[in-house]
Scaffold this active site. Sequence first.
Site, PDB file in Angstrom:
ATOM      1  CG  HIS A  23       1.611   5.273  -7.888  1.00 36.45           C
ATOM      2  ND1 HIS A  23       0.955   4.734  -8.968  1.00 36.45           N
ATOM      3  CD2 HIS A  23       2.479   4.331  -7.454  1.00 36.45           C
ATOM      4  CE1 HIS A  23       1.417   3.515  -9.180  1.00 36.45           C
ATOM      5  NE2 HIS A  23       2.342   3.245  -8.279  1.00 36.45           N
ATOM      6  N   GLY A  24      -0.394   8.923  -5.723  1.00 34.68           N
ATOM      7  CA  GLY A  24      -0.315  10.098  -4.867  1.00 34.68           C
ATOM      8  C   GLY A  24      -1.003  11.288  -5.502  1.00 34.68           C
TER       9      GLY A  24
END
Length: 119
Positions: A23-24
């Site tokens: 996701h990051g």
Amino acid sequence: NRVNKWRLYFNLWLVFLLSGLWHGAAWGFVIWGAYHGFFLVTERFFLGKWLTRLGKLSFVYTFFVVLVGWVFFRIEHVGPALTYLKHMFAWHSRQELWHPDTEYIFTLVIACFFSFFTS
């Protein structure tokens, strides 16, 4: 599925940790993945048995686990996320903090009713 129990637990936790990284690159996403992986492993290890004893009340546990997890997902940095959690669960007795109006209370009651109606 052909590994021992401890390897399975580690694999489950690692998959969730990696999904957080997916996701990051912020620490909040990594904590979010590790957090959900931790609860998935503990539910399979021993917590699931306790939750089945609770029956339909286990949705309260799920609600709070997901609620805390989404704080780390939404606030990408650890310091502000911990501050937000502190404010979420702190009881402030000072009168000047916030006064909900009638429209807010009505909306909250309707939202709670429809959120937990299916349970």
